[in-house]
Design a protein around this motif. Sequence first.
Motif, PDB file in Angstrom:
ATOM      1  N   PRO A   1      -6.279  -3.151  10.317  1.00  0.00           N
ATOM      2  CA  PRO A   1      -7.211  -4.291  10.203  1.00  0.00           C
ATOM      3  C   PRO A   1      -6.722  -5.349   9.217  1.00  0.00           C
ATOM      4  O   PRO A   1      -6.906  -6.549   9.453  1.00  0.00           O
ATOM      5  N   LEU A   2      -6.100  -4.931   8.123  1.00  0.00           N
ATOM      6  CA  LEU A   2      -5.607  -5.879   7.132  1.00  0.00           C
ATOM      7  C   LEU A   2      -4.520  -6.766   7.730  1.00  0.00           C
ATOM      8  O   LEU A   2      -4.562  -7.999   7.599  1.00  0.00           O
TER       9      LEU A   2
ATOM     10  N   ILE B   1      -2.239 -11.795  10.342  1.00  0.00           N
ATOM     11  CA  ILE B   1      -1.422 -12.396  11.397  1.00  0.00           C
ATOM     12  C   ILE B   1      -2.258 -13.161  12.415  1.00  0.00           C
ATOM     13  O   ILE B   1      -1.795 -14.161  12.985  1.00  0.00           O
ATOM     14  N   GLY B   2      -3.496 -12.740  12.654  1.00  0.00           N
ATOM     15  CA  GLY B   2      -4.258 -13.242  13.787  1.00  0.00           C
ATOM     16  C   GLY B   2      -4.809 -14.649  13.704  1.00  0.00           C
ATOM     17  O   GLY B   2      -4.759 -15.385  14.694  1.00  0.00           O
ATOM     18  N   PRO B   3      -5.355 -15.089  12.565  1.00  0.00           N
ATOM     19  CA  PRO B   3      -6.017 -16.405  12.536  1.00  0.00           C
ATOM     20  C   PRO B   3      -5.097 -17.532  12.978  1.00  0.00           C
ATOM     21  O   PRO B   3      -3.925 -17.585  12.602  1.00  0.00           O
TER      22      PRO B   3
ATOM     23  N   PRO C   1       0.084  10.445   9.239  1.00  0.00           N
ATOM     24  CA  PRO C   1       0.545   9.059   9.174  1.00  0.00           C
ATOM     25  C   PRO C   1      -0.172   8.134  10.143  1.00  0.00           C
ATOM     26  O   PRO C   1      -0.373   6.949   9.838  1.00  0.00           O
ATOM     27  N   ALA C   2      -0.569   8.654  11.301  1.00  0.00           N
ATOM     28  CA  ALA C   2      -1.271   7.807  12.268  1.00  0.00           C
ATOM     29  C   ALA C   2      -2.592   7.310  11.689  1.00  0.00           C
ATOM     30  O   ALA C   2      -2.996   6.156  11.924  1.00  0.00           O
ATOM     31  N   LYS C   3      -3.259   8.153  10.926  1.00  0.00           N
ATOM     32  CA  LYS C   3      -4.517   7.740  10.294  1.00  0.00           C
ATOM     33  C   LYS C   3      -4.256   6.652   9.258  1.00  0.00           C
ATOM     34  O   LYS C   3      -5.033   5.693   9.139  1.00  0.00           O
ATOM     35  N   ALA C   4      -3.175   6.794   8.498  1.00  0.00           N
ATOM     36  CA  ALA C   4      -2.837   5.770   7.502  1.00  0.00           C
ATOM     37  C   ALA C   4      -2.541   4.440   8.180  1.00  0.00           C
ATOM     38  O   ALA C   4      -2.966   3.379   7.703  1.00  0.00           O
ATOM     39  N   ARG C   5      -1.807   4.472   9.290  1.00  0.00           N
ATOM     40  CA  ARG C   5      -1.550   3.224  10.020  1.00  0.00           C
ATOM     41  C   ARG C   5      -2.860   2.576  10.455  1.00  0.00           C
ATOM     42  O   ARG C   5      -3.013   1.356  10.363  1.00  0.00           O
TER      43      ARG C   5
ATOM     44  N   HIS D   1       0.824  -1.203   0.000  1.00  0.00           N
ATOM     45  CA  HIS D   1       0.000   0.000   0.000  1.00  0.00           C
ATOM     46  C   HIS D   1       0.864   1.261   0.000  1.00  0.00           C
ATOM     47  O   HIS D   1       1.933   1.303   0.617  1.00  0.00           O
ATOM     48  N   ALA D   2       0.365   2.288  -0.689  1.00  0.00           N
ATOM     49  CA  ALA D   2       0.976   3.613  -0.661  1.00  0.00           C
ATOM     50  C   ALA D   2      -0.153   4.626  -0.439  1.00  0.00           C
ATOM     51  O   ALA D   2      -1.110   4.675  -1.217  1.00  0.00           O
TER      52      ALA D   2
END
Length: 332
Positions: free
Chosen positions: A236-237, A242-244, A227-231, A220-221
Amino acid sequence: MRIGLALGYHGEPMSQILPLVELADRIGVDSVWSVEEYGADGVSVLAYLAARTERIKLGTGILQLAGRTPANTAMTALTLDILSEGRLLLGLGVSVPWIVEGWHGVPYGKPLGRMREYVEILRKAIRCDERVTHHGEYYTLPYGQNRPVKALLDPVRTEIPIYVAGIGQGMVRLAGQIADGWLPGFYSPEREAVITAPLDQGIKQAGRNAADVDITIITHAIRTDDPAKARDELRPLYAAYIGPSRGKNTYYELAREIGFEKEAEIIREHHREGRRAEAIAAVPDALLDEVALFGPLPQIVDRLAAWRESRVGTLALITRDPKILEACLSSA
């Protein structure tokens, strides 16, 4: 380093995609990559774009093996290559068990064996110079007592670059052994020695050189003054990656291997207990800062320096912002 453009999973209206792809074609962006999960397929949009562009390469990132026989993929690849006059980059992947079995309705099986056989059959079929035979664990050509078949096409190329998507060490090693290119799951220039170690093992085992395998990253770009909003848009992605914990999760394993052991464990624990918001919040800033590009345009351009110094051959950006493409292209 080359700059590419990556499309989305959800079948965006062509009126939104086409102007950006046509611009990318004009200004010298190297490639445009379709993606495929269980929404838009990875072929149709490229066939359309082949007719509307002149020089940009067309990459499938990726076609799922479970959805197509090797012969069908060979026919598709040869046709796209004819339509684009030799611009196809053929990205392949085994996908994940819940898509293979839940959507395609076939067993996931042994992904390494399936991929190795698939690529072997593809290369034979794409050459269009012999009747294709193969006797393996997953594919048998011909089946039964029938005779083998040769593709009825006059190809533009008898060799089409094949990119193998891989995250787990075994698949990455296989990419090093047999592929023209490798499509990683996510990639950090600062940690590439760890990430590429299995690739180099495969390259060495096959007696090849590192230059034989192009590394193409899709990431992603986002141009933003916050930047905090972009993070927060990206968390969620990566939490979903990583989570499952059902079955083997190669994204989780990769996060641990490159130094995010504690964070990966926390994300997984929250995910396992159904605490989705907490899992998302636990995705570390450091990971996102390394694997994606975001911030004001000068910050994005500055960050390209780390990617230029890495082994990455093509950085394909998930963006709909022409200013990002133009700035990255001039700085790559």
